[in-house]
Scaffold this motif. Structure first.
Motif, PDB file in Angstrom:
ATOM      1  N   MET A   1     -61.630 -22.876   8.513  1.00 28.62           N
ATOM      2  CA  MET A   1     -61.377 -22.752   7.092  1.00 28.62           C
ATOM      3  C   MET A   1     -61.912 -21.407   6.605  1.00 28.62           C
ATOM      4  N   HIS A   2     -61.247 -20.815   5.648  1.00 27.89           N
ATOM      5  CA  HIS A   2     -61.636 -19.523   5.114  1.00 27.89           C
ATOM      6  C   HIS A   2     -62.679 -19.695   4.011  1.00 27.89           C
ATOM      7  N   SER A   3     -63.507 -18.639   3.831  1.00 26.71           N
ATOM      8  CA  SER A   3     -64.411 -18.650   2.691  1.00 26.71           C
ATOM      9  C   SER A   3     -63.575 -18.480   1.422  1.00 26.71           C
ATOM     10  N   LYS A   4     -64.184 -18.718   0.268  1.00 25.71           N
ATOM     11  CA  LYS A   4     -63.442 -18.591  -0.997  1.00 25.71           C
ATOM     12  C   LYS A   4     -62.951 -17.159  -1.189  1.00 25.71           C
ATOM     13  N   ASN A   5     -63.767 -16.185  -0.809  1.00 28.03           N
ATOM     14  CA  ASN A   5     -63.380 -14.784  -0.947  1.00 28.03           C
ATOM     15  C   ASN A   5     -62.194 -14.447  -0.038  1.00 28.03           C
ATOM     16  N   GLN A   6     -62.249 -14.904   1.204  1.00 22.35           N
ATOM     17  CA  GLN A   6     -61.134 -14.680   2.138  1.00 22.35           C
ATOM     18  C   GLN A   6     -59.875 -15.368   1.634  1.00 22.35           C
ATOM     19  N   GLN A   7     -60.025 -16.575   1.143  1.00 24.75           N
ATOM     20  CA  GLN A   7     -58.878 -17.333   0.649  1.00 24.75           C
ATOM     21  C   GLN A   7     -58.242 -16.617  -0.540  1.00 24.75           C
ATOM     22  N   TYR A   8     -59.069 -16.036  -1.408  1.00 24.93           N
ATOM     23  CA  TYR A   8     -58.560 -15.283  -2.562  1.00 24.93           C
ATOM     24  C   TYR A   8     -57.742 -14.079  -2.080  1.00 24.93           C
ATOM     25  N   HIS A   9     -58.277 -13.326  -1.114  1.00 24.49           N
ATOM     26  CA  HIS A   9     -57.567 -12.153  -0.594  1.00 24.49           C
ATOM     27  C   HIS A   9     -56.254 -12.543   0.090  1.00 24.49           C
ATOM     28  N   ILE A  10     -56.272 -13.634   0.821  1.00 23.01           N
ATOM     29  CA  ILE A  10     -55.049 -14.117   1.466  1.00 23.01           C
ATOM     30  C   ILE A  10     -54.027 -14.521   0.405  1.00 23.01           C
ATOM     31  N   THR A  11     -54.483 -15.227  -0.620  1.00 18.31           N
ATOM     32  CA  THR A  11     -53.591 -15.636  -1.707  1.00 18.31           C
ATOM     33  C   THR A  11     -52.943 -14.417  -2.349  1.00 18.31           C
ATOM     34  N   MET A  12     -53.736 -13.406  -2.646  1.00 17.53           N
ATOM     35  CA  MET A  12     -53.199 -12.217  -3.302  1.00 17.53           C
ATOM     36  C   MET A  12     -52.233 -11.461  -2.389  1.00 17.53           C
ATOM     37  N   ARG A  13     -52.537 -11.415  -1.105  1.00 14.50           N
ATOM     38  CA  ARG A  13     -51.634 -10.757  -0.154  1.00 14.50           C
ATOM     39  C   ARG A  13     -50.287 -11.491  -0.099  1.00 14.50           C
ATOM     40  N   LEU A  14     -50.351 -12.795   0.000  1.00 19.22           N
ATOM     41  CA  LEU A  14     -49.126 -13.593   0.027  1.00 19.22           C
ATOM     42  C   LEU A  14     -48.354 -13.458  -1.281  1.00 19.22           C
TER      43      LEU A  14
END
Length: 105
Positions: free
Chosen positions: A1-14
């Protein structure tokens, strides 16, 4: 599972990929075309969030995008190699590089 910060960056990239192709015009067979054609930014963002929460889904999307990106970059490189560069432009570029190196930039 990704950290919240990683998840945010992935969301923005997508989310960015779901809005527009980095090459301005998407390939005719782009799997994100259907998503990009949707008017709702909210829908695109919610989809990006959902995919970002599932590492397997994100990996599939990322792999698909990166394979397309690599193929299209190679097309750009091949087409650029086919463009003849006037010798004066090459000389100007070379002398500019030497000047910058001498100055230490």
């Amino acid at each position: 599972m990704h950290s919240k910060n990683q998840q945010y960056h992935i969301t923005m990239r997508l989310f960015g990929l779901f809005i527009k192709c980095p090459f301005s015009e998407a390939a005719h067979d782009c799997p994100f075309g259907d998503i990009r054609s949707r008017e709702s930014l909210d829908l695109k963002f919610r989809l990006a969030e959902r995919i970002a929460r599932h590492p397997h889904c994100f990996e599939n999307v990322r792999n698909t995008h990166e394979a397309c990106y690599r193929a299209r970059i190679q097309q750009v490189i091949r087409s650029c190699r086919a463009i003849p560069i006037p010798s004066s432009a090459t000389q100007q570029t070379t002398s500019l590089l030497y000047e910058q190196a001498a100055i230490g930039q």
